[in-house]
Design a protein around this motif. Sequence first.
Motif, PDB file in Angstrom:
ATOM      1  N   UNK A  69       1.386   4.205  -2.456  1.00 38.16           N
ATOM      2  CA  UNK A  69       2.682   4.824  -1.299  1.00 38.16           C
ATOM      3  C   UNK A  69       3.748   3.894  -1.540  1.00 38.16           C
ATOM      4  N   UNK A  70       3.196   3.321  -1.002  1.00 40.13           N
ATOM      5  CA  UNK A  70       4.609   1.680  -0.589  1.00 40.13           C
ATOM      6  C   UNK A  70       5.177   1.486  -1.956  1.00 40.13           C
ATOM      7  N   UNK A  71       4.754   0.811  -2.930  1.00 40.03           N
ATOM      8  CA  UNK A  71       4.921   1.136  -4.073  1.00 40.03           C
ATOM      9  C   UNK A  71       6.653   1.980  -4.454  1.00 40.03           C
ATOM     10  N   UNK A  72       5.267   2.747  -4.707  1.00 35.65           N
ATOM     11  CA  UNK A  72       6.951   4.393  -5.130  1.00 35.65           C
ATOM     12  C   UNK A  72       7.459   4.467  -3.642  1.00 35.65           C
ATOM     13  N   UNK A  73       7.101   4.108  -2.680  1.00 38.30           N
ATOM     14  CA  UNK A  73       9.132   3.760  -1.678  1.00 38.30           C
ATOM     15  C   UNK A  73       9.823   3.036  -1.882  1.00 38.30           C
ATOM     16  N   UNK A  74       8.673   1.831  -2.323  1.00 36.08           N
ATOM     17  CA  UNK A  74      10.150   0.696  -3.011  1.00 36.08           C
ATOM     18  C   UNK A  74      10.677   0.739  -3.500  1.00 36.08           C
ATOM     19  N   UNK A  75      10.292   1.724  -4.800  1.00 34.48           N
ATOM     20  CA  UNK A  75      10.705   2.169  -5.970  1.00 34.48           C
ATOM     21  C   UNK A  75      12.244   3.446  -5.737  1.00 34.48           C
ATOM     22  N   UNK A  76      12.063   4.252  -4.834  1.00 34.23           N
ATOM     23  CA  UNK A  76      12.874   5.340  -4.324  1.00 34.23           C
ATOM     24  C   UNK A  76      14.087   4.559  -3.538  1.00 34.23           C
ATOM     25  N   UNK A  77      13.249   3.218  -2.921  1.00 35.37           N
ATOM     26  CA  UNK A  77      13.785   2.488  -1.793  1.00 35.37           C
ATOM     27  C   UNK A  77      15.373   1.536  -2.408  1.00 35.37           C
TER      28      UNK A  77
END
Length: 85
Positions: A69-77
């Motif tokens: 989830x942190x990885x996908x939030x990094x991409x989104x951010x």
Amino acid sequence: MILADVLAGAVTAGFATAALFFLRFWRDTRDTLFLYFATAFLLLGISQLILALGPIPDEYRAWVYLVRLAAFLLILGGILRKNRG
């Protein structure tokens, strides 16, 4: 079970390769979007590696998915930061 282990290793290597490519693109351009993507793919590779190494008790499996989830939030951010201007 052997084929699943081979495929898990291939996916882990794919994530690591993508992280290295994005890190190289970041080094060439200094665009932070590439740094966000490199970090995200590194986190995805680490979570895949943890899952591939062996059985994880169910009470700890949620932590591995929080890394994803942190990885996908990094991409989104990174995408939002890039488009913000």
